[in-house]
Scaffold this motif. Structure first.
Motif, short mmCIF file in Angstrom:
data_model
loop_
_atom_site.label_atom_id
_atom_site.label_comp_id
_atom_site.label_asym_id
_atom_site.label_seq_id
_atom_site.Cartn_x
_atom_site.Cartn_y
_atom_site.Cartn_z
N GLU A 33 -3.61 -13.36 4.78
CA GLU A 33 -3.33 -12.32 3.71
C GLU A 33 -4.28 -11.26 3.58
O GLU A 33 -3.92 -10.23 3.37
N PHE A 45 -3.45 -2.29 5.78
CA PHE A 45 -2.68 -1.60 5.10
C PHE A 45 -3.98 -0.55 4.39
O PHE A 45 -3.62 0.56 4.08
N LEU A 46 -4.98 -1.05 4.02
CA LEU A 46 -6.11 -0.06 3.68
C LEU A 46 -6.56 0.95 4.46
O LEU A 46 -6.79 1.96 4.67
N LYS A 88 -3.89 -8.85 6.40
CA LYS A 88 -2.73 -8.01 6.23
C LYS A 88 -3.18 -7.01 5.16
O LYS A 88 -2.63 -5.74 5.35
N GLN A 89 -3.98 -7.22 4.06
CA GLN A 89 -4.20 -6.27 3.07
C GLN A 89 -5.32 -5.35 3.78
O GLN A 89 -4.98 -3.93 3.58
N ILE A 149 -4.87 9.63 5.39
CA ILE A 149 -5.20 10.51 4.53
C ILE A 149 -6.33 11.59 5.24
O ILE A 149 -6.86 12.63 4.73
N TRP A 206 -4.03 3.40 5.24
CA TRP A 206 -4.18 4.39 4.14
C TRP A 206 -5.31 5.61 4.54
O TRP A 206 -5.00 6.95 4.42
N LYS A 230 -1.14 12.40 -1.41
CA LYS A 230 -1.81 11.09 -1.57
C LYS A 230 -0.96 10.28 -2.32
O LYS A 230 -1.38 9.48 -3.55
N GLN A 254 4.84 -5.01 5.64
CA GLN A 254 4.02 -5.97 5.36
C GLN A 254 4.42 -7.33 5.82
O GLN A 254 3.63 -7.87 6.47
N PHE A 266 3.68 5.58 0.01
CA PHE A 266 2.74 4.57 0.44
C PHE A 266 3.18 3.25 0.31
O PHE A 266 3.25 2.08 1.16
N LYS A 267 3.54 2.84 -1.05
CA LYS A 267 4.07 1.51 -1.19
C LYS A 267 5.62 1.25 -0.63
O LYS A 267 5.81 0.33 -0.14
N TYR A 315 4.51 0.15 2.79
CA TYR A 315 3.95 -1.22 2.32
C TYR A 315 4.83 -2.36 2.51
O TYR A 315 4.82 -3.07 3.42
N PRO A 331 0.92 7.48 -3.99
CA PRO A 331 1.01 6.05 -3.93
C PRO A 331 2.39 5.06 -3.69
O PRO A 331 2.55 4.46 -3.13
#
Lengths: 189, 376
Positions: free
Chosen positions: A48, A55-56, A51-52, A63, A59, A17, A30, A22-23, A26, A19
């Motif tokens: 926007e 990615f959520l 888009k967010q 996982i 994620w 997990k 993105q 993942f960044k 992203y 981050p």
């Protein structure tokens, strides 16, 4: 980003997990996701937000799912497509949507009716491109328009397009050629 | 409208669209902060405890004690203490940053290990290891930089950044030497180590944002060198790597240089004409991917070199003054039929060949574009 790198990062996210891993994903994807969404929603703010959300969802998918992701860009695009479809449904722009409440990321099958409804694009284009855009919107079948947009607007490679459309790369090149020819004939009318 | 014109329009449309929908750095940061806040509950932040070395505590305790022993025993104990203390100091210095008194011990220990390494390969690995340490220091230092930082603080960051680049250059040189001396198995093993470590360094210094550009350029350079070696060996039949994966790596390099050219135009480091010149090489590289990966990479390298030269030249693409008296004399002699007429006036030479500005060149470019666009 190469497939090897993608797999390494997805693995880090899945197992640790992580981050930071993942960044990197992203940051890599993105802009392309935003390009895909902003053409289909009325405002940049909504684009926007969507888009967010993409990615959520990505994620959570990584996982909570052990399945190997063969084509990450294709998965991200599918998530984006689903969210756009949901948006259309929520806005009342489409009449029906199959399995709206339970989006199965593994089997994307959505149809948008009345897709030519007057959704004002958020991008303020120069006059010289408006005619091109109008004619591009008229282009049928949909995959012709799609392949032109993926290639020229989102600047994806043939390989990436082949992953998204799930077609061999050679077929993508042929499709693109035909799409351009068709667009040319529309513009010459 | 011809097909060529339509394609040109579509490309311009796409470019305009992407320019208008480009996500700003502030938006990117805000976007990530939001994502991070949402996913945070899914992972535990591991707090790394800074461990105090047992030997540091021992050294401190022994140093504080008074010893009343016989001379020989005392001497032996002093020797033991010296060895132990050195080890303790080096161990304790591992996490220090420039400016800390123990930092010099750290550097000295690294240099000693480097010198004592028994082969060029070991030294290359040592340089990689040192570069990674400097990368960690770089990120730590950058995170401390704020409006109250002094010039000295900034100089320290620059020093560490230069050290990273120096060690990376060392790695590059040693790898190139290995390529000419070692067998494919060793070269491949080293290539893997380098690539993994380059990923780690990229990941680390990327946290520093724009301040790490020089280091990242150096990392990209090494990756190109490694890739070129692997491709060369693959095409010679010395390696049995996945052609698809190598192709992907080459395509990634092409995409990268293409992005760099766009960025350079956007930041006005180069103009459109110069971008077109560089893009020729990029387009040629794209076409060559299916034919020869090594030739494709060579084109990418040419494009990078050209971009570098043009963006860094003080007078961009206009004129540069070349003062080479010997060459000039030769040229003038040739023109005057060896009549012995010479001139020592500096020659004004266009950095952009006059041919490029001519109509014939434009026509040639159009033909090349047409040829390429048919292929898309």
């Amino acid at each position: 980003m190469t497939k090897m790198k993608e797999k390494k990062l997805v693995d880090k996210v899945r197992r640790k997990k992580d981050p930071e891993a993942f960044k990197i994903l992203y940051d890599t994807f993105q802009q392309k996701v935003y390009h895909k969404i902003v053409r289909r929603v009325p405002s940049t703010e909504e684009a926007e937000d969507l888009k967010q959300e993409v990615f959520l969802k990505l994620w959570n998918y990584i996982i909570s799912n052990d399945r190997e992701i063969e084509y990450l860009s294709a998965l991200i695009y599918k998530i984006a497509q689903n969210l756009i479809a949901e948006y259309y449904v929520n806005q009342g722009l489409v009449k029906t949507f199959k399995d709206k409440d339970k989006i199965d990321l593994d089997e994307v099958a959505w149809k948008i009716e009345d897709k030519k409804e007057n959704i004002e694009y958020a991008v303020n284009l120069k006059m010289e491109f408006r005619e091109l855009k109008i004619n591009l919107d008229k282009l049928e079948p949909e995959e012709y328009r799609q392949v032109i947009e993926l290639r020229f607007l989102e600047e994806l490679s043939h390989r990436e397009i082949s992953e998204i459309l799930d077609k061999p790369e050679g077929s993508v090149r042929v499709l693109l050629h035909r799409a351009i020819k068709k667009l040319q004939s529309i513009m010459d009318i | 409208m011809t097909e060529k014109e339509l394609i040109k329009n579509l490309k311009s449309y796409g470019k305009e669209f992407r320019n208008q929908t480009k996500i700003s750095e502030d938006q990117k940061k805000a976007g990530w902060d939001y994502i991070y806040s949402k996913i945070q509950e899914d992972f535990d932040v591991v707090q790394e405890k800074v461990k105090t070395s047992f030997f540091v505590r021992l050294a401190e305790n022994i140093a504080a004690q008074r010893l009343m022993l016989k001379p020989v025993a005392t001497f032996s104990l002093v020797l033991v203490l010296f060895v132990v203390f050195s080890f303790a100091t080096v161990n304790a210095s591992n996490n220090t940053l420039p400016g800390n008194p123990l930092y010099n011990f750290k550097i000295a220990a690294e240099k000693t290990r480097y010198i004592l390494a028994f082969s060029e390969e070991s030294r290359a690995k040592m340089s990689l290891d040192i570069a990674k340490r400097r990368a960690n220091e770089f990120t730590a230092l950058i995170s401390r930089i704020d409006s109250s930082s002094t010039q000295e603080n900034h100089n320290t960051v620059t020093y560490v950044s230069d050290q990273i680049k120096n060690h990376l250059t060392d790695v590059k040189d040693k790898f190139s030497k290995m390529n000419s001396e070692k067998n494919s198995k060793d070269v491949l093993a080293m290539a893997k180590v380098i690539n993994n470590d380059m990923d780690d360094i990229t990941e680390e210094v990327s946290k520093a944002g724009g301040g790490a550009k020089d280091v990242l350029d150096e990392v990209d350079d090494i990756k190109m060198v490694v890739l070129a070696v692997l491709v060369e060996r693959q095409e010679a039949g010395d390696l049995n790597l996945s052609k698809e994966e190598l192709e992907e790596e080459v395509v990634e390099q092409i995409a990268k240089i293409s992005g760099e050219v766009d960025q350079a135009v956007y930041e006005e480091d180069i103009n459109e004409e110069q971008a077109g010149l560089i893009s020729e090489n990029v387009q040629a590289a794209e076409v060559l991917v299916g034919e020869s990966l090594s030739e494709s990479l060579a084109k990418v390298k040419e494009a990078k070199g050209l971009l570098n030269d043009i963006s860094k030249s003080e007078v961009k693409g206009v004129e540069i003054v070349v003062e080479q008296e010997d060459m000039l004399e030769e040229v003038v002699e040739e023109e005057n039929g060896s009549e012995g007429v010479t001139s020592t006036e500096p020659v004004v030479q266009s950095a952009v060949d006059p041919f490029f500005a001519s109509e014939a060149w434009e026509l040639e470019q159009e033909e090349k574009v047409e040829e390429f666009e048919i292929k898309i």
